[in-house]
Design a protein around this motif. Sequence first.
Motif, PDB file in Angstrom:
ATOM      1  N   GLU A  46       0.898  -0.971   0.139  1.00  0.00           N
ATOM      2  CA  GLU A  46       0.215   0.429   0.257  1.00  0.00           C
ATOM      3  C   GLU A  46       0.867   1.049  -0.170  1.00  0.00           C
ATOM      4  O   GLU A  46       1.683   1.088   0.698  1.00  0.00           O
ATOM      5  CB  GLU A  46      -1.060  -0.476   0.699  1.00  0.00           C
ATOM      6  CG  GLU A  46      -1.543   1.777   1.208  1.00  0.00           C
ATOM      7  CD  GLU A  46      -2.783   1.762   2.678  1.00  0.00           C
ATOM      8  OE1 GLU A  46      -3.658   1.884   2.367  1.00  0.00           O
ATOM      9  OE2 GLU A  46      -2.686   0.522   3.805  1.00  0.00           O
ATOM     10  N   TYR A  47       0.184   1.892  -0.647  1.00  0.00           N
ATOM     11  CA  TYR A  47       0.829   3.260  -0.949  1.00  0.00           C
ATOM     12  C   TYR A  47       0.228   4.699   0.007  1.00  0.00           C
ATOM     13  O   TYR A  47      -0.245   5.355  -1.465  1.00  0.00           O
ATOM     14  CB  TYR A  47       2.505   3.584  -1.670  1.00  0.00           C
ATOM     15  CG  TYR A  47       2.391   2.611  -2.992  1.00  0.00           C
ATOM     16  CD1 TYR A  47       4.452   2.976  -2.545  1.00  0.00           C
ATOM     17  CD2 TYR A  47       2.394   1.165  -3.208  1.00  0.00           C
ATOM     18  CE1 TYR A  47       5.026   1.529  -3.224  1.00  0.00           C
ATOM     19  CE2 TYR A  47       3.340   0.319  -3.497  1.00  0.00           C
ATOM     20  CZ  TYR A  47       4.643   0.217  -3.436  1.00  0.00           C
ATOM     21  OH  TYR A  47       5.574  -0.534  -4.007  1.00  0.00           O
ATOM     22  N   PRO A  48      -0.100   5.223   0.482  1.00  0.00           N
ATOM     23  CA  PRO A  48      -0.792   5.814   1.280  1.00  0.00           C
ATOM     24  C   PRO A  48      -0.486   7.166   0.903  1.00  0.00           C
ATOM     25  O   PRO A  48       0.674   7.903  -0.006  1.00  0.00           O
ATOM     26  CB  PRO A  48      -0.461   5.907   2.594  1.00  0.00           C
ATOM     27  CG  PRO A  48       0.168   4.703   2.876  1.00  0.00           C
ATOM     28  CD  PRO A  48       0.779   4.560   1.686  1.00  0.00           C
ATOM     29  N   PRO A  49      -1.528   7.937  -0.313  1.00  0.00           N
ATOM     30  CA  PRO A  49      -1.148   9.669  -0.557  1.00  0.00           C
ATOM     31  C   PRO A  49      -0.178  10.399   0.588  1.00  0.00           C
ATOM     32  O   PRO A  49      -0.191  10.277   1.877  1.00  0.00           O
ATOM     33  CB  PRO A  49      -2.899  10.102  -1.083  1.00  0.00           C
ATOM     34  CG  PRO A  49      -3.738   8.757  -1.002  1.00  0.00           C
ATOM     35  CD  PRO A  49      -2.691   8.102  -0.029  1.00  0.00           C
ATOM     36  N   GLY A  50       0.357  11.019   0.123  1.00  0.00           N
ATOM     37  CA  GLY A  50       1.513  11.887   1.016  1.00  0.00           C
ATOM     38  C   GLY A  50       2.482  10.885   1.530  1.00  0.00           C
ATOM     39  O   GLY A  50       4.173  11.810   2.381  1.00  0.00           O
ATOM     40  N   GLY A  51       2.764   9.631   1.486  1.00  0.00           N
ATOM     41  CA  GLY A  51       3.862   9.012   1.921  1.00  0.00           C
ATOM     42  C   GLY A  51       4.995   8.920   0.649  1.00  0.00           C
ATOM     43  O   GLY A  51       5.620   9.885   0.294  1.00  0.00           O
ATOM     44  N   PRO A  52       5.707   7.959   1.357  1.00  0.00           N
ATOM     45  CA  PRO A  52       7.174   7.740  -0.061  1.00  0.00           C
ATOM     46  C   PRO A  52       6.972   7.789  -0.906  1.00  0.00           C
ATOM     47  O   PRO A  52       5.411   7.398  -1.811  1.00  0.00           O
ATOM     48  CB  PRO A  52       7.920   6.474   0.609  1.00  0.00           C
ATOM     49  CG  PRO A  52       7.223   6.203   2.458  1.00  0.00           C
ATOM     50  CD  PRO A  52       6.328   7.335   2.231  1.00  0.00           C
ATOM     51  N   PRO A  53       7.985   8.209  -2.057  1.00  0.00           N
ATOM     52  CA  PRO A  53       7.644   7.660  -3.220  1.00  0.00           C
ATOM     53  C   PRO A  53       7.379   6.489  -4.156  1.00  0.00           C
ATOM     54  O   PRO A  53       7.800   5.769  -3.413  1.00  0.00           O
ATOM     55  CB  PRO A  53       9.183   8.232  -4.583  1.00  0.00           C
ATOM     56  CG  PRO A  53       9.202   9.360  -3.356  1.00  0.00           C
ATOM     57  CD  PRO A  53       9.385   9.009  -1.765  1.00  0.00           C
ATOM     58  N   ARG A  54       6.623   6.169  -4.844  1.00  0.00           N
ATOM     59  CA  ARG A  54       6.198   5.175  -5.350  1.00  0.00           C
ATOM     60  C   ARG A  54       7.283   4.166  -6.234  1.00  0.00           C
ATOM     61  O   ARG A  54       6.904   3.892  -7.143  1.00  0.00           O
ATOM     62  CB  ARG A  54       4.301   5.171  -5.491  1.00  0.00           C
ATOM     63  CG  ARG A  54       3.341   5.869  -4.909  1.00  0.00           C
ATOM     64  CD  ARG A  54       2.279   6.007  -5.600  1.00  0.00           C
ATOM     65  NE  ARG A  54       1.868   5.935  -7.565  1.00  0.00           N
ATOM     66  CZ  ARG A  54       0.828   5.478  -7.657  1.00  0.00           C
ATOM     67  NH1 ARG A  54       0.054   5.504  -6.887  1.00  0.00           N
ATOM     68  NH2 ARG A  54       1.098   6.153  -8.812  1.00  0.00           N
TER      69      ARG A  54
END
Length: 374
Positions: A235-243
């Motif tokens: 999961e790559y939550p918005p505002g998290g580390p780069p995807r």
Amino acid sequence: MAAEFDAAKFVIQPDQIWGKGQLTQIEVFWRKHCQFLKEQGYILRPRYQPDWKPSWLGTSNSFVDFEDGVTCIRPLLDAVRADGTLVMLKAVNPIEMPDEISVGNLLSSESMASPRNHCVHYLDILGPPEGSKEVFIVLPLLVYIDRAPFETIGEVMEFFRQIFEGLEFMHENNIAHEDCKFDNMMAEAQHLFDGPIHPLNDYMRRDFSGPASVVTSRTLKPVKYYLIDFGLSKEYPPGGPPRLEEPPWGGDKSVPEHWLPNAPPCDPFPVDVYCLGNCVREQFLDGNEIRKPKQGFEFMRKLVDDMTNADPQKRPKMNEVVPRLNAIIKGLSDWHLRSPILEVGKRLTFKQRFRYRTKQLVRMARGIPAMPKP
């Protein structure tokens, strides 16, 4: 006097390539956890019980003729739940696969309940038992996609529709699958057979009373399809580390950006799009080393070519792919959707063609849709 059978010694040794019905190393693990699983309400087959004795001993038959001679070589094993439901257990080390449980739980949560969610549902999480690192994920007992052959193009298009929609749903919720290959897609299709099929030898009935036979079609009894195996998913939550992830990963070894010289970290979402497109290409359009291409799917060529573009920046996103697929489906005639699945170069005989057309005309007259939705 014959020596008493000792299951603890009836084990394939690490230097053995193949045995004669002995327990594999992973089966020793399952046997060790048999009692724990029983206490949790899950019963393993006789082979994994403490008092098991091979039923072929003392006979002239090979172990392959017996249900308890079927060996397991993966951390996946079927069980019977206390209420009689057949399930699949997956042993996972949460330290080695930290996201598999969290992603699966998220996709199985009430907040993710949606007809567009085609991800396998986690029924329960067990453990870890005392002295063990493994957690057991309880899953529905599913069937390989093509164990029951597709009969019509419409049946295949419904498979595409569900799986494309399922991956779009994952991406919409900022989850990348990261191993989107054909054998990570399965079907809720036990109802197509003449009885429960054996989970580890799906050409036999579960009790080994005979071969498992397909007795109906997806058109008459529609099937649900699922994306499975979230071992590499994130999961790559918005505002998290780069995807971005370090390549390579996953079972598809043809992803272009994974094999660039000194390949830099890459976005897993376009990789998912590539892998899904490549799955369609290899399974239906062009074939591969084990599957021959199928007739009548050239209408998918442009979409698949775009999904598998060597430049990930030029691939469409899943929320662009799904509307294009739906437009393709809408443009297909009812009769095209009812066309048979044939390998390139194959033709039906006159008698086969007559029987097939008659069957489809009867279904049309009965109002049975060409694209069967569950």
